[in-house]
Design an enzyme around this catalytic site. Structure first.
Site, PDB file in Angstrom:
ATOM      1  N   ASP A  14     -75.757  67.277  -9.945  1.00 48.62           N
ATOM      2  CA  ASP A  14     -77.036  67.604 -10.571  1.00 48.62           C
ATOM      3  C   ASP A  14     -77.902  66.360 -10.476  1.00 48.62           C
ATOM      4  OD1 ASP A  14     -79.105  67.786 -12.690  1.00 48.62           O
ATOM      5  OD2 ASP A  14     -78.103  69.662 -13.188  1.00 48.62           O
ATOM      6  N   ASP A  33     -68.089  80.615 -12.162  1.00 47.22           N
ATOM      7  CA  ASP A  33     -68.331  79.299 -12.751  1.00 47.22           C
ATOM      8  C   ASP A  33     -67.436  79.161 -13.979  1.00 47.22           C
ATOM      9  OD1 ASP A  33     -69.246  76.982 -13.920  1.00 47.22           O
ATOM     10  OD2 ASP A  33     -71.360  77.535 -13.897  1.00 47.22           O
ATOM     11  N   GLU A  50     -79.049  76.493  -5.524  1.00 51.08           N
ATOM     12  CA  GLU A  50     -78.755  77.310  -6.701  1.00 51.08           C
ATOM     13  C   GLU A  50     -80.031  77.593  -7.480  1.00 51.08           C
ATOM     14  OE1 GLU A  50     -75.859  77.374 -10.655  1.00 51.08           O
ATOM     15  OE2 GLU A  50     -76.359  75.446  -9.730  1.00 51.08           O
ATOM     16  N   HIS A  72     -76.442  71.250  -8.313  1.00 46.79           N
ATOM     17  CA  HIS A  72     -76.476  72.130  -9.474  1.00 46.79           C
ATOM     18  C   HIS A  72     -77.919  72.263  -9.970  1.00 46.79           C
ATOM     19  CE1 HIS A  72     -76.497  72.465 -13.982  1.00 46.79           C
ATOM     20  NE2 HIS A  72     -75.801  73.539 -13.656  1.00 46.79           N
ATOM     21  N   GLU A  90     -70.627  69.109 -10.758  1.00 47.25           N
ATOM     22  CA  GLU A  90     -71.787  69.262 -11.641  1.00 47.25           C
ATOM     23  C   GLU A  90     -71.819  68.171 -12.710  1.00 47.25           C
ATOM     24  OE1 GLU A  90     -73.075  72.383 -15.160  1.00 47.25           O
ATOM     25  OE2 GLU A  90     -72.093  73.162 -13.368  1.00 47.25           O
ATOM     26  N   GLU A 134     -65.519  77.573  -9.238  1.00 47.79           N
ATOM     27  CA  GLU A 134     -66.335  76.385  -9.489  1.00 47.79           C
ATOM     28  C   GLU A 134     -65.939  75.667 -10.778  1.00 47.79           C
ATOM     29  OE1 GLU A 134     -71.013  75.546 -10.616  1.00 47.79           O
ATOM     30  OE2 GLU A 134     -70.550  76.818  -8.885  1.00 47.79           O
TER      31      GLU A 134
END
Length: 406
Positions: free
Chosen positions: A303, A226, A350, A330, A280, A252
């Site tokens: 998200d 990430d 996740e 996310h 995200e 990511e």
């Protein structure tokens, strides 16, 4: 009661209307999961766009990642039922909910979520479109779905069409994927510690950490990086190729979320078989349409607390499904679980390891939510989501502050 000609009269019971909107703020952990104490892995020299400035390199809190805090939105219906949701946004988002968005909610049927979303978005478009304003809209939308589920005595995933599998499976995000493997997760996503400002030496440290974790985890465990918007295309490309020998599954959010052209270039540049993921910090169907039409990534990661809520995530997911792309939201705890379990193009989810170590599985939005399910052996049974709404309650021991009223 039947009429003389044999016809029965049906009695329509009015659906409860929304009578109150309340927006609160809270501090420490919870939805603003970056608002942690000292020594937490989530604030330990993680690469960021601000790492070009040495004074902001060691800690994300040093440049203000946790200044907003948690936003809590409550919607009360005329029968006394209360739906709620949490996300980030704090006091500025509370102002938007109370002073602007509430006018589209009071007196309305919570089942009219499409019209309500449309009014909230287009009325704020001149100062919104992304970021804080869409966070506020997301919180209201999630609270609507929670309220609707409670009024109908159904879990949100039922309202979304029902589960397409019997359980959710998770990968874990945290500093110890080797422990995540032992806990039954299908993969582990590491925070990238060193960005371009730390030069080739930092790049070597990133590769060395991945190599160490690959040795600990074995070859059959997913490992991802990430990058939290910290890189440029050149550095991200070099990192991807340097990590390829150690089986990096995906890279990511490597670059700025506004650089669609850079993502398209990165996707062309990475080694064959490596995935590029992002989204995200993207918002609404229009932002994700750009990512998809420009072929910026293999997996999108909205998200649900930031992209526009469930109402908008339905549209985002449909766009991705039509293009054969996966949607792996996310974090966002129960708010994404209820969605993921209803979609074939969301095959896993996740889990943010919010234990400071992280060496234990703890509820993601603790201490603000009660009844939040957590994975066991990397999985959650659908039956754990069977309570009305999103199936969680606010912890009364967490202090809430209502800075504005409508």
């Amino acid at each position: 009661m039947c009429a003389r000609r044999g016809r029965c009269r049906s009695v329509v019971i009015p659906f409860p209307k929304i009578v109150a909107v309340r927006a609160f703020t809270a501090r420490g952990g919870g939805a603003d999961y970056h608002d942690q104490g000292a020594g937490h892995w989530i604030d330990d020299h993680i690469a960021t766009p601000m790492a070009r400035y040495p004074e902001y390199r060691a800690s994300r809190q040093s440049f203000g990642i946790n200044v907003l805090g948690t936003l809590v939105v409550e919607l009360e219906a005329s029968d006394g039922t209360v739906g709620f949701a949490v996300t980030t946004g704090g006091e500025p988002a509370a102002f938007i909910v109370e002073r602007h968005l509430s006018r589209f909610l009071i007196g309305q049927n919570p089942a009219d979520f499409e019209r309500i979303w449309d009014q909230m978005y287009f009325s704020t478009q001149y100062y919104g479109r992304k970021g804080l304003v869409v966070n506020a809209i997301s919180a209201v939308d999630l609270a609507l779905w929670d309220l609707l589920g409670k009024l109908r005595q159904e879990p949100v995933y039922h309202l979304l069409g029902g589960a397409v599998r019997d359980e959710l499976q998770f990968y874990a995000t945290g500093a110890r994927p080797d422990i995540a493997r032992d806990l039954g997760f299908i993969g582990g996503k590491l925070p990238l510690h060193h960005g371009p400002a730390e030069g080739d030496e930092g790049l070597k440290k990133n590769v060395a950490l991945l190599a160490d974790m690959r040795a600990r985890c074995g070859d059959d465990f997913w490992l991802m990086y990430d990058c939290w918007m910290a890189l440029d295309v050149d550095y991200a490309t070099r990192l991807a190729h340097a990590c390829h020998a150690h089986g990096l599954k995906w890279i990511e959010e490597a670059i700025s979320p506004d650089d669609y052209w850079g993502y398209a270039e990165l996707k062309r540049n990475v080694p064959k078989g490596m995935l590029v993921t992002c989204g995200e910090h993207e918002a609404t169907r229009w932002g994700f349409r750009m990512l998809l039409e420009m072929d910026c990534c293999d997996i999108i990661q909205p998200d649900v607390g930031w992209c526009g809520g469930i109402t908008e995530l339905i549209k985002i997911s449909a766009l991705a499904d039509a293009r054969g792309k996966l949607v792996v939201p996310h974090g966002s705890s129960v708010y994404s679980y209820h969605f993921v379990v209803t979609r074939h193009n969301s095959p896993f989810a996740e889990f943010l390891m919010m234990h400071p170590g992280p060496t234990e599985v703890v509820p993601m939005f603790a201490p603000q939510l009660l009844g939040e399910p957590v994975p066991h052996n990397g999985r959650i049974k659908v039956s754990a989501l069977d309570k009305p709404g999103f199936g969680v309650e606010l912890n009364p021991d967490v202090p809430l502050h209502r800075p504005y009223s409508n």
